[in-house]
Scaffold this motif. Sequence first.
Motif, PDB file in Angstrom:
ATOM      1  N   ILE A 251      74.975  -7.302-115.449  1.00  0.00           N
ATOM      2  CA  ILE A 251      74.558  -8.549-114.785  1.00  0.00           C
ATOM      3  C   ILE A 251      75.762  -9.207-114.113  1.00  0.00           C
ATOM      4  O   ILE A 251      75.710  -9.623-112.962  1.00  0.00           O
ATOM      5  CB  ILE A 251      73.883  -9.498-115.802  1.00  0.00           C
ATOM      6  CG1 ILE A 251      72.524  -8.935-116.219  1.00  0.00           C
ATOM      7  CG2 ILE A 251      73.746 -10.908-115.235  1.00  0.00           C
ATOM      8  CD1 ILE A 251      71.859  -9.662-117.386  1.00  0.00           C
ATOM      9  N   VAL A 252      76.876  -9.269-114.844  1.00  0.00           N
ATOM     10  CA  VAL A 252      78.069  -9.918-114.284  1.00  0.00           C
ATOM     11  C   VAL A 252      78.649  -9.065-113.147  1.00  0.00           C
ATOM     12  O   VAL A 252      79.005  -9.593-112.083  1.00  0.00           O
ATOM     13  CB  VAL A 252      79.128 -10.168-115.380  1.00  0.00           C
ATOM     14  CG1 VAL A 252      80.403 -10.751-114.772  1.00  0.00           C
ATOM     15  CG2 VAL A 252      78.578 -11.099-116.450  1.00  0.00           C
ATOM     16  N   LEU A 253      78.711  -7.762-113.329  1.00  0.00           N
ATOM     17  CA  LEU A 253      79.312  -6.892-112.308  1.00  0.00           C
ATOM     18  C   LEU A 253      78.467  -6.825-111.032  1.00  0.00           C
ATOM     19  O   LEU A 253      78.982  -6.542-109.954  1.00  0.00           O
ATOM     20  CB  LEU A 253      79.519  -5.477-112.871  1.00  0.00           C
ATOM     21  CG  LEU A 253      80.639  -5.368-113.922  1.00  0.00           C
ATOM     22  CD1 LEU A 253      80.592  -4.019-114.629  1.00  0.00           C
ATOM     23  CD2 LEU A 253      82.017  -5.594-113.294  1.00  0.00           C
ATOM     24  N   ASP A 254      77.158  -7.121-111.168  1.00  0.00           N
ATOM     25  CA  ASP A 254      76.297  -7.147-109.980  1.00  0.00           C
ATOM     26  C   ASP A 254      76.472  -8.437-109.174  1.00  0.00           C
ATOM     27  O   ASP A 254      76.180  -8.455-107.986  1.00  0.00           O
ATOM     28  CB  ASP A 254      74.815  -7.002-110.394  1.00  0.00           C
ATOM     29  CG  ASP A 254      74.493  -5.578-110.837  1.00  0.00           C
ATOM     30  OD1 ASP A 254      75.295  -4.659-110.536  1.00  0.00           O
ATOM     31  OD2 ASP A 254      73.439  -5.389-111.490  1.00  0.00           O
ATOM     32  N   SER A 255      76.916  -9.498-109.819  1.00  0.00           N
ATOM     33  CA  SER A 255      77.123 -10.789-109.134  1.00  0.00           C
ATOM     34  C   SER A 255      78.405 -11.433-109.646  1.00  0.00           C
ATOM     35  O   SER A 255      78.369 -12.507-110.248  1.00  0.00           O
ATOM     36  CB  SER A 255      75.959 -11.746-109.416  1.00  0.00           C
ATOM     37  OG  SER A 255      74.720 -11.132-109.215  1.00  0.00           O
ATOM     38  N   GLN A 257      80.933 -13.070-108.405  1.00  0.00           N
ATOM     39  CA  GLN A 257      81.348 -14.416-107.976  1.00  0.00           C
ATOM     40  C   GLN A 257      80.549 -15.502-108.682  1.00  0.00           C
ATOM     41  O   GLN A 257      81.079 -16.566-108.997  1.00  0.00           O
ATOM     42  CB  GLN A 257      81.217 -14.577-106.455  1.00  0.00           C
ATOM     43  CG  GLN A 257      82.273 -13.814-105.663  1.00  0.00           C
ATOM     44  CD  GLN A 257      81.832 -12.381-105.340  1.00  0.00           C
ATOM     45  OE1 GLN A 257      80.706 -12.007-105.666  1.00  0.00           O
ATOM     46  NE2 GLN A 257      82.698 -11.586-104.719  1.00  0.00           N
ATOM     47  N   LYS A 258      79.276 -15.181-108.951  1.00  0.00           N
ATOM     48  CA  LYS A 258      78.422 -16.145-109.644  1.00  0.00           C
ATOM     49  C   LYS A 258      79.014 -16.507-111.004  1.00  0.00           C
ATOM     50  O   LYS A 258      78.786 -17.595-111.531  1.00  0.00           O
ATOM     51  CB  LYS A 258      77.039 -15.505-109.824  1.00  0.00           C
ATOM     52  CG  LYS A 258      75.978 -16.436-110.314  1.00  0.00           C
ATOM     53  CD  LYS A 258      74.609 -15.754-110.268  1.00  0.00           C
ATOM     54  CE  LYS A 258      73.660 -16.422-111.252  1.00  0.00           C
ATOM     55  NZ  LYS A 258      72.447 -15.620-111.434  1.00  0.00           N
ATOM     56  N   TYR A 259      79.762 -15.583-111.594  1.00  0.00           N
ATOM     57  CA  TYR A 259      80.341 -15.818-112.924  1.00  0.00           C
ATOM     58  C   TYR A 259      81.837 -16.126-112.853  1.00  0.00           C
ATOM     59  O   TYR A 259      82.546 -16.069-113.857  1.00  0.00           O
ATOM     60  CB  TYR A 259      80.060 -14.608-113.827  1.00  0.00           C
ATOM     61  CG  TYR A 259      78.579 -14.443-114.074  1.00  0.00           C
ATOM     62  CD1 TYR A 259      77.943 -15.182-115.070  1.00  0.00           C
ATOM     63  CD2 TYR A 259      77.806 -13.620-113.264  1.00  0.00           C
ATOM     64  CE1 TYR A 259      76.580 -15.072-115.264  1.00  0.00           C
ATOM     65  CE2 TYR A 259      76.438 -13.507-113.460  1.00  0.00           C
ATOM     66  CZ  TYR A 259      75.837 -14.231-114.464  1.00  0.00           C
ATOM     67  OH  TYR A 259      74.484 -14.141-114.650  1.00  0.00           O
ATOM     68  N   GLY A 260      82.324 -16.405-111.623  1.00  0.00           N
ATOM     69  CA  GLY A 260      83.708 -16.864-111.480  1.00  0.00           C
ATOM     70  C   GLY A 260      84.756 -15.767-111.333  1.00  0.00           C
ATOM     71  O   GLY A 260      85.952 -16.041-111.440  1.00  0.00           O
ATOM     72  N   PHE A 261      84.303 -14.550-111.085  1.00  0.00           N
ATOM     73  CA  PHE A 261      85.282 -13.473-110.892  1.00  0.00           C
ATOM     74  C   PHE A 261      85.444 -13.155-109.405  1.00  0.00           C
ATOM     75  O   PHE A 261      84.545 -13.406-108.601  1.00  0.00           O
ATOM     76  CB  PHE A 261      84.848 -12.209-111.651  1.00  0.00           C
ATOM     77  CG  PHE A 261      84.792 -12.421-113.137  1.00  0.00           C
ATOM     78  CD1 PHE A 261      85.962 -12.479-113.891  1.00  0.00           C
ATOM     79  CD2 PHE A 261      83.573 -12.596-113.783  1.00  0.00           C
ATOM     80  CE1 PHE A 261      85.910 -12.702-115.265  1.00  0.00           C
ATOM     81  CE2 PHE A 261      83.521 -12.812-115.159  1.00  0.00           C
ATOM     82  CZ  PHE A 261      84.688 -12.862-115.899  1.00  0.00           C
ATOM     83  N   GLY A 271      91.435 -14.113-112.563  1.00  0.00           N
ATOM     84  CA  GLY A 271      90.210 -14.106-111.755  1.00  0.00           C
ATOM     85  C   GLY A 271      89.552 -12.738-111.678  1.00  0.00           C
ATOM     86  O   GLY A 271      88.437 -12.610-111.191  1.00  0.00           O
ATOM     87  N   ASP A 272      90.231 -11.715-112.149  1.00  0.00           N
ATOM     88  CA  ASP A 272      89.640 -10.376-112.148  1.00  0.00           C
ATOM     89  C   ASP A 272      88.777 -10.191-113.387  1.00  0.00           C
ATOM     90  O   ASP A 272      89.111 -10.682-114.468  1.00  0.00           O
ATOM     91  CB  ASP A 272      90.724  -9.283-112.145  1.00  0.00           C
ATOM     92  CG  ASP A 272      91.515  -9.276-110.845  1.00  0.00           C
ATOM     93  OD1 ASP A 272      91.020  -9.859-109.847  1.00  0.00           O
ATOM     94  OD2 ASP A 272      92.616  -8.704-110.832  1.00  0.00           O
ATOM     95  N   PHE A 273      87.693  -9.439-113.228  1.00  0.00           N
ATOM     96  CA  PHE A 273      86.847  -9.137-114.379  1.00  0.00           C
ATOM     97  C   PHE A 273      87.569  -8.209-115.345  1.00  0.00           C
ATOM     98  O   PHE A 273      87.533  -8.397-116.563  1.00  0.00           O
ATOM     99  CB  PHE A 273      85.536  -8.482-113.910  1.00  0.00           C
ATOM    100  CG  PHE A 273      84.581  -8.160-115.023  1.00  0.00           C
ATOM    101  CD1 PHE A 273      83.727  -9.122-115.528  1.00  0.00           C
ATOM    102  CD2 PHE A 273      84.559  -6.889-115.588  1.00  0.00           C
ATOM    103  CE1 PHE A 273      82.855  -8.830-116.569  1.00  0.00           C
ATOM    104  CE2 PHE A 273      83.682  -6.585-116.632  1.00  0.00           C
ATOM    105  CZ  PHE A 273      82.839  -7.560-117.117  1.00  0.00           C
ATOM    106  N   TRP A 274      88.201  -7.190-114.807  1.00  0.00           N
ATOM    107  CA  TRP A 274      88.823  -6.169-115.653  1.00  0.00           C
ATOM    108  C   TRP A 274      90.282  -6.499-115.940  1.00  0.00           C
ATOM    109  O   TRP A 274      91.010  -6.951-115.058  1.00  0.00           O
ATOM    110  CB  TRP A 274      88.735  -4.792-114.986  1.00  0.00           C
ATOM    111  CG  TRP A 274      87.329  -4.353-114.709  1.00  0.00           C
ATOM    112  CD1 TRP A 274      86.668  -4.436-113.507  1.00  0.00           C
ATOM    113  CD2 TRP A 274      86.394  -3.791-115.638  1.00  0.00           C
ATOM    114  NE1 TRP A 274      85.383  -3.958-113.647  1.00  0.00           N
ATOM    115  CE2 TRP A 274      85.203  -3.550-114.931  1.00  0.00           C
ATOM    116  CE3 TRP A 274      86.465  -3.467-117.000  1.00  0.00           C
ATOM    117  CZ2 TRP A 274      84.063  -3.004-115.548  1.00  0.00           C
ATOM    118  CZ3 TRP A 274      85.336  -2.923-117.603  1.00  0.00           C
ATOM    119  CH2 TRP A 274      84.162  -2.693-116.884  1.00  0.00           C
ATOM    120  N   GLY A 275      90.693  -6.238-117.188  1.00  0.00           N
ATOM    121  CA  GLY A 275      92.068  -6.518-117.584  1.00  0.00           C
ATOM    122  C   GLY A 275      92.977  -5.335-117.353  1.00  0.00           C
ATOM    123  O   GLY A 275      92.561  -4.271-116.943  1.00  0.00           O
TER     124      GLY A 275
END
Length: 275
Positions: A251-255, A257-261, A271-275
């Motif tokens: 869900i987060v990876l599909d959107s 920006q909606k989750y602040g990434f 700001g990146d999803f992946w560490g």
Amino acid sequence: MLSLRALPLIVSLVVSSVTAGITEPPCDEPKVAYWFSFGDSYTTTGFTWNSTLPSIGNPLGNPAFPGDTGGGGENYVGFDTVTYNKSLILSYDYGVGGAVIDPTLVAPLTLALPDEVTQFLEGAAKKPKTSPWTSEDALFSVWIGINDLGNTFYLNGSRSAFADLLLERYFAQVQQLCVSLDVGGRNFLFINVPPTYRAPLIIGFYPTQLNLLKTVIEGFNSKLTAKVKAFQAQNHGVTTWVWDAYTAFNIVLDSPQKYGFVDNSSYGEPGDFWG
Ligand SMILES: *[C@@H]1O[C@H](CO)[C@@H](O)[C@H](O)[C@H]1NC(C)=O
Ligand SMILES: *[C@@H]1O[C@H](CO)[C@@H](O)[C@H](O)[C@H]1NC(C)=O
Ligand SMILES: *[C@@H]1O[C@H](CO)[C@@H](O)[C@H](O)[C@H]1NC(C)=O
Ligand SMILES: *[C@@H]1O[C@H](CO)[C@@H](O)[C@H](O)[C@H]1NC(C)=O
């Protein structure tokens, strides 16, 4: 092998419902809930089981919050213990980077789930207890399988049969956490394997095999769900939850920006999803 910078987990909901079962402490002592977490780099906070233990004011024990996490900064254990907690929680985090389910099935980087369980049995579970947790006020969580699948999905032989074997060993360890009232785990949260085929590291290593990894992860996760149900049915008084990291990550990876990434593929920067 893969780590995550910021993951908005819903584990706090589970932790809160465990907290709701706590009996009133005498006098003015604050109510405390205990969380024993097991896992890999997604879970670790760098805790050493026989050093400074969690206490009020220092709820992760050592190192102090946010600890030494797989992706740097806070992870779900720290966030849900210190930031999103709805009560006082003391967290014993046995997670270790690179951990696997069973060292005889997949070579671990350092330690595997049986080592983590041993640390719990030799430490917080041992009588006289080093901390006054009870079956009612303790949550046990396990998030493992990421490295096991990531390191074997491309091998020959039935991946489905291998998943069965992994899960048999996995639940032999879980059984040790609730085997008697001395050890006494009654509340168990399981987290499934996220879609690591979308992780930049995996995309770089295995560009032509991403669909295979996806199939292997989905197969493992559906067997995990069944295994959790069986574990609950076979152990009177045990309550289980499954947090579906697989769906939540998608869900987060599909959107993103909606989750602040920034996006769904950058890594290693704020700001990146992946560490
Ligand atoms: C803590 O446990 C580890 C093994 O997990 C051991 O090597 C180490 O010596 C122990 N440290 C202390 C202070 O007992
Ligand atoms: C959450 O945990 C922190 C750190 O232990 C604690 O200071 C705070 O009071 C807790 N929040 C609640 C609502 O109990
Ligand atoms: C799988 O089997 C095929 C055919 O026997 C062989 O060519 C291939 O190298 C094997 N792959 C692995 C990872 O063992
Ligand atoms: C990232 O998102 C784009 C567009 O939403 C999508 O086409 C792409 O497959 C995604 N990449 C990954 C690695 O998830």
